[in-house]
Design a protein around this motif. Structure first.
Motif, PDB file in Angstrom:
ATOM      1  N   GLN A 101     113.092  33.266 -40.812  1.00 30.67           N
ATOM      2  CA  GLN A 101     113.348  31.938 -40.432  1.00 30.67           C
ATOM      3  C   GLN A 101     113.100  31.580 -38.943  1.00 30.67           C
ATOM      4  O   GLN A 101     113.770  32.006 -38.250  1.00 30.67           O
ATOM      5  N   TYR A 102     112.214  30.653 -38.928  1.00 30.18           N
ATOM      6  CA  TYR A 102     111.871  29.828 -37.487  1.00 30.18           C
ATOM      7  C   TYR A 102     113.071  29.225 -37.229  1.00 30.18           C
ATOM      8  O   TYR A 102     113.378  28.264 -37.944  1.00 30.18           O
ATOM      9  N   GLU A 143     117.997  37.940 -34.278  1.00 26.49           N
ATOM     10  CA  GLU A 143     117.300  36.890 -33.848  1.00 26.49           C
ATOM     11  C   GLU A 143     116.305  37.361 -32.742  1.00 26.49           C
ATOM     12  O   GLU A 143     116.609  38.244 -31.886  1.00 26.49           O
ATOM     13  N   LEU A 144     115.146  37.064 -33.025  1.00 26.08           N
ATOM     14  CA  LEU A 144     114.163  37.408 -32.032  1.00 26.08           C
ATOM     15  C   LEU A 144     113.661  36.157 -30.997  1.00 26.08           C
ATOM     16  O   LEU A 144     113.626  35.125 -31.491  1.00 26.08           O
ATOM     17  N   GLN A 175     103.361  36.333 -35.544  1.00 26.85           N
ATOM     18  CA  GLN A 175     102.791  36.205 -36.982  1.00 26.85           C
ATOM     19  C   GLN A 175     102.425  37.891 -37.363  1.00 26.85           C
ATOM     20  O   GLN A 175     102.578  38.042 -38.445  1.00 26.85           O
ATOM     21  N   PRO A 176     101.737  38.465 -36.291  1.00 26.77           N
ATOM     22  CA  PRO A 176     101.424  39.812 -36.458  1.00 26.77           C
ATOM     23  C   PRO A 176     102.685  40.663 -37.120  1.00 26.77           C
ATOM     24  O   PRO A 176     102.437  41.523 -37.910  1.00 26.77           O
ATOM     25  N   LEU A 177     103.997  40.428 -36.332  1.00 24.38           N
ATOM     26  CA  LEU A 177     104.911  41.334 -36.875  1.00 24.38           C
ATOM     27  C   LEU A 177     105.269  40.737 -38.001  1.00 24.38           C
ATOM     28  O   LEU A 177     105.518  41.724 -38.946  1.00 24.38           O
ATOM     29  N   ARG A 178     105.177  39.658 -38.488  1.00 23.55           N
ATOM     30  CA  ARG A 178     105.730  39.008 -39.828  1.00 23.55           C
ATOM     31  C   ARG A 178     104.595  39.728 -40.710  1.00 23.55           C
ATOM     32  O   ARG A 178     105.215  40.160 -41.959  1.00 23.55           O
ATOM     33  N   GLN A 179     103.567  39.835 -40.661  1.00 23.53           N
ATOM     34  CA  GLN A 179     102.472  40.596 -41.518  1.00 23.53           C
ATOM     35  C   GLN A 179     102.886  41.903 -41.702  1.00 23.53           C
ATOM     36  O   GLN A 179     102.784  42.692 -42.820  1.00 23.53           O
TER      37      GLN A 179
END
Length: 92
Positions: A64-65, A39-40, A47-51
């Motif tokens: 998952q948020y 978990e972060l 979002q940049p990390l997700r990309q």
């Protein structure tokens, strides 16, 4: 608000210098076994990390948020099982 599972590693990024965050997260993710997660906790939407995850592991992770702001974002990132063929030699 969902509490972290007892055995879930929580990476609280809020006190880590920005230039250290992504390398640390990618290193942690690379060590996960299929089905494992962490978990972060962050002070903004990552979002940049997700990309970057999408570019590096297109179908290899779940995102998952758990909490979405306004001051704290919590995200559970899990490693998916790799798709496997019957034996791996024919690509089928």
């Amino acid at each position: 608000m969902n509490a972290p599972l007892a055995d879930t590693v929580v990476l609280d990024l809020r006190r880590i210098p920005p230039y250290e965050r992504h390398p640390m997260i990618f290193s942690h993710f690379a060590q996960l076994l299929a089905g494992d997660s962490f978990e972060l906790v962050n002070d903004h939407d990552p979002q940049p990390l997700r990309q970057q995850f999408q570019a590096q592991w297109p179908d290899g992770f779940d995102w998952q948020y758990l909490e979405q702001g306004p001051s704290v974002w919590r995200v559970r990132i899990a490693r998916k099982a790799e798709a496997r063929s019957c034996c791996g030699c024919c690509g089928g």
